[in-house]
Design a protein around this motif. Sequence first.
Motif, PDB file in Angstrom:
ATOM      1  N   SER A  32       0.772  -1.297   0.027  1.00 17.67           N
ATOM      2  CA  SER A  32      -0.002  -0.189  -0.066  1.00 17.67           C
ATOM      3  C   SER A  32       0.940   1.293  -0.005  1.00 17.67           C
ATOM      4  O   SER A  32       2.103   1.147   0.538  1.00 17.67           O
ATOM      5  CB  SER A  32      -1.154   0.090   1.247  1.00 17.67           C
ATOM      6  N   LYS A  33       0.314   2.297  -0.722  1.00 19.76           N
ATOM      7  CA  LYS A  33       0.950   3.554  -0.657  1.00 19.76           C
ATOM      8  C   LYS A  33       0.111   4.772  -0.243  1.00 19.76           C
ATOM      9  O   LYS A  33      -1.291   4.477  -0.624  1.00 19.76           O
ATOM     10  CB  LYS A  33       1.593   3.990  -1.966  1.00 19.76           C
ATOM     11  N   THR A  34       0.667   5.885   0.392  1.00 17.95           N
ATOM     12  CA  THR A  34      -0.351   6.871   0.439  1.00 17.95           C
ATOM     13  C   THR A  34      -0.136   7.983  -0.422  1.00 17.95           C
ATOM     14  O   THR A  34      -1.107   8.684  -0.622  1.00 17.95           O
ATOM     15  CB  THR A  34      -0.026   7.516   1.889  1.00 17.95           C
ATOM     16  N   GLY A 109      10.237   1.321  15.455  1.00 18.12           N
ATOM     17  CA  GLY A 109       9.814   2.514  15.875  1.00 18.12           C
ATOM     18  C   GLY A 109       8.367   2.541  16.725  1.00 18.12           C
ATOM     19  O   GLY A 109       8.256   3.757  17.320  1.00 18.12           O
ATOM     20  N   GLU A 110       7.744   1.407  16.779  1.00 20.56           N
ATOM     21  CA  GLU A 110       6.782   1.167  17.755  1.00 20.56           C
ATOM     22  C   GLU A 110       7.231   1.090  18.985  1.00 20.56           C
ATOM     23  O   GLU A 110       8.215   0.471  19.282  1.00 20.56           O
ATOM     24  CB  GLU A 110       5.590   0.080  17.221  1.00 20.56           C
ATOM     25  N   ALA A 111       6.612   1.605  20.119  1.00 19.98           N
ATOM     26  CA  ALA A 111       7.014   1.319  21.310  1.00 19.98           C
ATOM     27  C   ALA A 111       6.908  -0.019  22.000  1.00 19.98           C
ATOM     28  O   ALA A 111       5.914  -0.858  21.484  1.00 19.98           O
ATOM     29  CB  ALA A 111       5.851   2.335  22.401  1.00 19.98           C
ATOM     30  N   ARG A 166      25.336   6.723  15.016  1.00 15.35           N
ATOM     31  CA  ARG A 166      24.157   6.593  13.964  1.00 15.35           C
ATOM     32  C   ARG A 166      24.346   7.264  12.833  1.00 15.35           C
ATOM     33  O   ARG A 166      24.591   8.508  12.854  1.00 15.35           O
ATOM     34  CB  ARG A 166      22.882   6.921  15.026  1.00 15.35           C
ATOM     35  N   ARG A 167      23.653   6.769  11.879  1.00 15.44           N
ATOM     36  CA  ARG A 167      23.558   7.347  10.519  1.00 15.44           C
ATOM     37  C   ARG A 167      22.621   8.704  10.676  1.00 15.44           C
ATOM     38  O   ARG A 167      21.559   8.515  11.526  1.00 15.44           O
ATOM     39  CB  ARG A 167      23.346   6.511   9.244  1.00 15.44           C
ATOM     40  N   GLY A 168      22.741   9.861  10.061  1.00 10.05           N
ATOM     41  CA  GLY A 168      22.090  10.982  10.522  1.00 10.05           C
ATOM     42  C   GLY A 168      20.554  10.943   9.838  1.00 10.05           C
ATOM     43  O   GLY A 168      19.647  11.299  10.343  1.00 10.05           O
ATOM     44  N   GLN A 300      21.188   0.028   8.313  1.00 12.37           N
ATOM     45  CA  GLN A 300      19.993   0.336   8.959  1.00 12.37           C
ATOM     46  C   GLN A 300      18.776  -0.055   8.071  1.00 12.37           C
ATOM     47  O   GLN A 300      17.502  -0.390   8.602  1.00 12.37           O
ATOM     48  CB  GLN A 300      19.582   1.879   9.409  1.00 12.37           C
ATOM     49  N   GLU A 301      18.860  -0.038   6.776  1.00 14.13           N
ATOM     50  CA  GLU A 301      17.833  -0.174   5.905  1.00 14.13           C
ATOM     51  C   GLU A 301      17.318  -1.648   5.636  1.00 14.13           C
ATOM     52  O   GLU A 301      16.407  -1.912   5.108  1.00 14.13           O
ATOM     53  CB  GLU A 301      17.849   0.585   4.585  1.00 14.13           C
ATOM     54  N   ALA A 302      18.527  -2.630   6.009  1.00 14.19           N
ATOM     55  CA  ALA A 302      18.383  -3.751   5.425  1.00 14.19           C
ATOM     56  C   ALA A 302      18.291  -4.903   6.435  1.00 14.19           C
ATOM     57  O   ALA A 302      17.885  -5.959   6.339  1.00 14.19           O
ATOM     58  CB  ALA A 302      19.835  -3.954   4.727  1.00 14.19           C
ATOM     59  N   ASP A 303      19.090  -4.696   7.654  1.00 16.03           N
ATOM     60  CA  ASP A 303      19.214  -5.857   8.778  1.00 16.03           C
ATOM     61  C   ASP A 303      17.950  -6.427   9.143  1.00 16.03           C
ATOM     62  O   ASP A 303      17.675  -7.576   9.478  1.00 16.03           O
ATOM     63  CB  ASP A 303      20.289  -5.429   9.705  1.00 16.03           C
ATOM     64  N   VAL A 304      16.855  -5.505   9.318  1.00 14.92           N
ATOM     65  CA  VAL A 304      15.631  -6.126   9.822  1.00 14.92           C
ATOM     66  C   VAL A 304      14.773  -6.771   8.795  1.00 14.92           C
ATOM     67  O   VAL A 304      13.736  -7.495   9.032  1.00 14.92           O
ATOM     68  CB  VAL A 304      14.607  -4.950  10.522  1.00 14.92           C
ATOM     69  N   VAL A 305      15.301  -6.838   7.518  1.00 17.75           N
ATOM     70  CA  VAL A 305      14.216  -7.500   6.514  1.00 17.75           C
ATOM     71  C   VAL A 305      14.127  -9.028   6.821  1.00 17.75           C
ATOM     72  O   VAL A 305      12.962  -9.741   6.661  1.00 17.75           O
ATOM     73  CB  VAL A 305      14.843  -7.208   5.146  1.00 17.75           C
TER      74      VAL A 305
HETATM   75  P1  NAD Z   1       9.403   5.354   5.596  1.00 15.94           P
HETATM   76  O1  NAD Z   1       9.037   6.768   6.030  1.00 15.94           O
HETATM   77  O2  NAD Z   1      10.441   5.159   4.580  1.00 15.94           O
HETATM   78  O3  NAD Z   1       8.043   4.527   4.867  1.00 15.94           O
HETATM   79  C1  NAD Z   1       6.871   4.471   5.406  1.00 15.94           C
HETATM   80  C2  NAD Z   1       5.766   4.393   4.415  1.00 15.94           C
HETATM   81  O4  NAD Z   1       4.526   4.429   4.895  1.00 15.94           O
HETATM   82  C3  NAD Z   1       5.906   5.574   3.638  1.00 15.94           C
HETATM   83  O5  NAD Z   1       5.610   4.799   1.986  1.00 15.94           O
HETATM   84  C4  NAD Z   1       4.692   6.294   3.766  1.00 15.94           C
HETATM   85  O6  NAD Z   1       3.749   6.899   2.780  1.00 15.94           O
HETATM   86  C5  NAD Z   1       3.716   5.156   4.216  1.00 15.94           C
HETATM   87  N1  NAD Z   1       2.431   5.527   5.208  1.00 15.94           N
HETATM   88  C6  NAD Z   1       2.462   6.471   6.232  1.00 15.94           C
HETATM   89  N2  NAD Z   1       1.172   6.433   6.471  1.00 15.94           N
HETATM   90  C7  NAD Z   1       0.459   5.454   6.177  1.00 15.94           C
HETATM   91  C8  NAD Z   1      -0.883   4.821   6.485  1.00 15.94           C
HETATM   92  N3  NAD Z   1      -1.542   5.400   7.388  1.00 15.94           N
HETATM   93  N4  NAD Z   1      -1.179   3.790   6.080  1.00 15.94           N
HETATM   94  C9  NAD Z   1      -0.240   3.237   4.836  1.00 15.94           C
HETATM   95  N5  NAD Z   1       0.885   3.802   4.592  1.00 15.94           N
HETATM   96  C10 NAD Z   1       1.359   4.807   5.209  1.00 15.94           C
HETATM   97  O7  NAD Z   1       9.694   4.735   6.920  1.00 15.94           O
HETATM   98  P2  NAD Z   1      10.784   3.465   7.225  1.00 15.94           P
HETATM   99  O8  NAD Z   1      12.087   4.028   7.497  1.00 15.94           O
HETATM  100  O9  NAD Z   1      10.351   2.328   6.166  1.00 15.94           O
HETATM  101  O10 NAD Z   1      10.214   3.225   8.763  1.00 15.94           O
HETATM  102  C11 NAD Z   1       8.830   2.297   8.948  1.00 15.94           C
HETATM  103  C12 NAD Z   1       9.173   1.444  10.338  1.00 15.94           C
HETATM  104  O11 NAD Z   1      10.278   0.968  10.424  1.00 15.94           O
HETATM  105  C13 NAD Z   1       9.518   2.581  11.425  1.00 15.94           C
HETATM  106  O12 NAD Z   1       8.648   1.977  12.627  1.00 15.94           O
HETATM  107  C14 NAD Z   1      10.928   2.693  11.554  1.00 15.94           C
HETATM  108  O13 NAD Z   1      11.277   3.068  12.886  1.00 15.94           O
HETATM  109  C15 NAD Z   1      11.293   1.176  11.302  1.00 15.94           C
HETATM  110  N6  NAD Z   1      12.589   0.984  10.864  1.00 15.94           N
HETATM  111  C16 NAD Z   1      13.423   1.979  10.030  1.00 15.94           C
HETATM  112  C17 NAD Z   1      14.311   1.792   9.641  1.00 15.94           C
HETATM  113  C18 NAD Z   1      15.173   2.751   8.889  1.00 15.94           C
HETATM  114  O14 NAD Z   1      16.633   2.861   8.935  1.00 15.94           O
HETATM  115  N7  NAD Z   1      14.321   3.313   7.670  1.00 15.94           N
HETATM  116  C19 NAD Z   1      15.309   0.750  10.408  1.00 15.94           C
HETATM  117  C20 NAD Z   1      14.567  -0.134  11.016  1.00 15.94           C
HETATM  118  C21 NAD Z   1      13.321   0.033  11.340  1.00 15.94           C
END
Ligand code: NAD
Length: 338
Positions: A32-34, A109-111, A166-168, A300-305
Motif C-alpha cells: 500500500s501507498k499513501t 519505531g513502535e513502543a 548512528r547515521r543521520g 539500517q535499511e536492510a538488517d531487519v528485512v
Molecule cells: P518510510 O517513511 O520510509 O516509509 C513509510 C511508508 O509508509 C511511506 O511509504 C508512507 O507513505 C507510508 N505511510 C504513512 N502513513 C501510512 C498509512 N497510514 N497507511 C499506509 N501507509 C502509510 O519509513 P521507514 O524508514 O520504512 O520506517 C518504517 C518503520 O520501520 C518505522 O517504525 C521505523 O522506525 C522502522 N525502521 C526503520 C529503519 C530505517 O532505517 N529506515 C530501520 C529499522 C526500522
Amino acid sequence: MINVAVNGYGTIGKRVADAVVQQPDMKLIGVSKTRPNHEAKTAVGKKYPLYVIKESKKSFTDAGIEFEGTVEEMLDGADVVVDATPSGVGVRNYELYKGMGIPTIVQGGEAKDSVESSFNARANFENSIGKNLVRVVSCNSTGLARLLTPIEETFGIDQVRVTLIRRGADPGQPGKGPINDVILDPVYLPSHHGPDVKSVLPNINIDTLALKVPTTLMHVHVVNITLKKDTSKEDMCKLLSGESRIHMVAAEEGIKGIAGLKELALDLGRPRGDLWENCVWDESVSVKDEEVYLFQAIHQEADVVPENIDAIRAIVNECGQGESMSLTDKTMGMGMGR
Ligand code: NAD
C-alpha cells in the motif's frame, strides 16, 4: 501458502515485499501507498498489487497510476500484515487489523510496551509463535541481539557497553541532518537503546550511548563486553564467523569503514546495495581475559528485512526457528560467499 500484505511501502516495506516474493511458502497479496510517488510506480512495474488509503484514491487516479483498491480491501485476503508505516502509525493501524482478526507485525519505531512480543529471530523466535501483535526490534537492537545471543550462549555475559554511532538519515531523506555536526542523541546517558535490546534479551546487562553523524550509509557500534568466562580472540572470531547473519570483514582487504562495505555490497550485486548481515571487523576483535572489544556496522535499511520474514513464520506458527532462518538465509542469498 501464507498470504502477506505489506502496509506502508517505504524504506523497510519495499524491501520486505521483495523478500516475501522470494519465499516459497509466502504470497505477496498487496502493498500500500499513501502518495503516488516513484515508489508507487515501481511497485506497479514489479507487478505488485497496489492498494491505496481511501483519502488518496483521487491523487493516484490523477497521476495515472492504476491501483487495485483500498487498504481495507487488501487486508481482506491477508493471513498476516506487515505494517511498515512511520513510527507510531503502526500501532494505531492495529485497531483495523485487530478488528479483521489479522495477525500483525510492526516495526521498531513502535513502543516496546505497545505490543504482545518483541522479535529477533536469533534471540527469541519462540516468544512470538501464535501471537497477534509482534514488533521486529529496531535495526540497532537487531544488530546487537544477533551479536550478543551467541556470545551469551557460549561464554556468558556480565555486562555490555555500546556506543552507537548512528547515521543521520536514510539516503532517501535529503531534508534530514546533520550535515555538519555530531549530535548527542540523546544527550542523557545511558540511552534508550539498551532497554530496547532487553525487550528481546531480558537477562543481558547492557548500557548504551548514541551519537548522530553526517552519513546516510550505516550505523557503527563500538562494543565492549565483559564475559563470565575468559576466551581468546581466535575462539571469539570462530564463534562469530559461524553465525549466518554475521559477516567478518577485514580492514587489510581494504574495508576500512562503511563506504568500503557499501562498495562490497554493490560489487556483490546486492539489491539496493543492501547488507542484511552485521559486519564485524576481524582486526577490531580484541580479547583480554574476560574483556572483549569490537567494531560492527549495521545497515539500517536492510538488517531487519530477514527478521520480518522469520517473524511472519513465527506469528502463523509455520515452522521453527532453525528451519525458518535457514530458508530465509537461502532464499535471500545471505552469506557473502561463505
Ligand atoms: P518510510 O517513511 O520510509 O516509509 C513509510 C511508508 O509508509 C511511506 O511509504 C508512507 O507513505 C507510508 N505511510 C504513512 N502513513 C501510512 C498509512 N497510514 N497507511 C499506509 N501507509 C502509510 O519509513 P521507514 O524508514 O520504512 O520506517 C518504517 C518503520 O520501520 C518505522 O517504525 C521505523 O522506525 C522502522 N525502521 C526503520 C529503519 C530505517 O532505517 N529506515 C530501520 C529499522 C526500522
